[in-house]
Design an enzyme around this catalytic site. Sequence first.
Site, PDB file in Angstrom:
ATOM      1  N   ASN A 120     -15.414  11.299  29.788  1.00  0.00           N
ATOM      2  CA  ASN A 120     -14.811  10.268  29.011  1.00  0.00           C
ATOM      3  C   ASN A 120     -13.318   9.254  29.942  1.00  0.00           C
ATOM      4  O   ASN A 120     -12.339   8.714  28.864  1.00  0.00           O
ATOM      5  CB  ASN A 120     -13.996  11.485  27.684  1.00  0.00           C
ATOM      6  N   TYR A 188     -14.742  -5.121  32.043  1.00  0.00           N
ATOM      7  CA  TYR A 188     -14.407  -3.544  31.054  1.00  0.00           C
ATOM      8  C   TYR A 188     -15.943  -4.015  31.013  1.00  0.00           C
ATOM      9  O   TYR A 188     -17.076  -2.794  30.449  1.00  0.00           O
ATOM     10  CB  TYR A 188     -13.787  -3.269  30.166  1.00  0.00           C
ATOM     11  N   LYS A 192     -19.085  -1.382  30.781  1.00  0.00           N
ATOM     12  CA  LYS A 192     -20.063  -0.513  29.835  1.00  0.00           C
ATOM     13  C   LYS A 192     -21.895   0.117  30.065  1.00  0.00           C
ATOM     14  O   LYS A 192     -22.692   0.063  29.256  1.00  0.00           O
ATOM     15  CB  LYS A 192     -19.294  -0.588  29.019  1.00  0.00           C
TER      16      LYS A 192
END
Length: 320
Positions: A120, A188, A192
Site C-alpha cells: 500500500n 505517478y 501505476k
Amino acid sequence: MWKGAVAIVIVGVVLMWLQYPRAVSQQEYLDHIKDKVVVLCGASSGIGEQLAYKLGEQGAQIMIVARTQSKLEKVKEGAIAAGAKRVEIFPYDFSNVEESGSVIDRAVEVFGKIDYLVLNHAAMVSGFVSSNARHQETAFIKRMYNINTFSFFELTFKALPYLEKSGGHIIATSSMAGETPTSFSNIYTSTKHAVNGFFYSLQQELIARKSSVGITIGALGFIQTDDLTAVLGDDGIEIFPAFARGDVRECAKGMMNSLIVRPRTFTYPWTSNKMQRLLWFINPYYHEMINGQLPLEKAEELLKNFKERAQERDFQKGNF
C-alpha cells in the site's frame, strides 16, 4: 450504429452491478482474519493506518511498515487498542529496493509465517512533466519507480514461497491512474500502469499454475485521507464530485474484505470508478473532455498550491 452503442452501455452497466462486492460475515472474519499474519506496507497514515485498525478489530497479527517510526508507534497503539493480537513495527524507506526483502525476512523471523501481503506504500507526485525539469531527471524517475513499482515486485518475489505455504493473498494498491491517463501526474500514472501490468499478469500465471495464492489489484480513485485533504485544500477537493470522493475507512474495510473474498480487482469508489472504466472502453478520448473542463492556468495554480502544502507536511503518501 447507435443501437450498438446502447447495447454496449447496457451490457457494461449489467456487468458492473454483477461485480458489486458482496458482504462478509463475522464468521468469515473469524476464519480468515483472526490470528492471521498480515504484512502491511504503507501503514503510517491514510488507508494503511485505517486498514491496520480494521485488521486489529478482527484480531489479526500485523507487521506495519513505513518510513517514520514515530507514526508507526502511533498506529501500533491504535491497532492494539482495537484488538490486534500482536503488532510489530518495521521502519523502512522503499526507495531502497535492494534491501526491501528484509521486510519479509523480519516478518517470518517474528511470526514464523505470512498469510497476507498488502502493498500500500506510494510516492505521489503531480505536475506537467513536459515543463518540469526535475520530473525529467533519471534519478527522480528511478526513485518514483523504486517506491511505487520495483519494491512491489521485490516484496512479492520474496513473499511468494511463504504465501504458497499458507495459501495466502496479496493486495497491490494501484489507482485508476493506472488504467486511464491524466495530464498532471505523468510519472505517478506510469508507475501505476506498470503495477497493473505486472500484477494482472502474475495473477493469471498463478491461476494457470493452480496456485493457492491469490492477488487483488486495488483500483482506487480519490480517497479523502486527512493528509490528502490538507494538501489539496478546498479548491483541490472541489475538482472531484461528491460521489467520486471515497471514504478512507470504507476503503480500508473493502481492502480487508478483499483478503477474504479475493476478487481480481477491488474498485473504490465503486460507482465513479466503474463509470470511468466504462467511458474509457466506449470512448478512449473521453479523458480529453474531462481534462478540457479544467483550464491550464487553473490546473497550474492548483499544482502550485499542492506543492507548497505538500512541502509543509513532508507529504509522500497518497492515492488518486
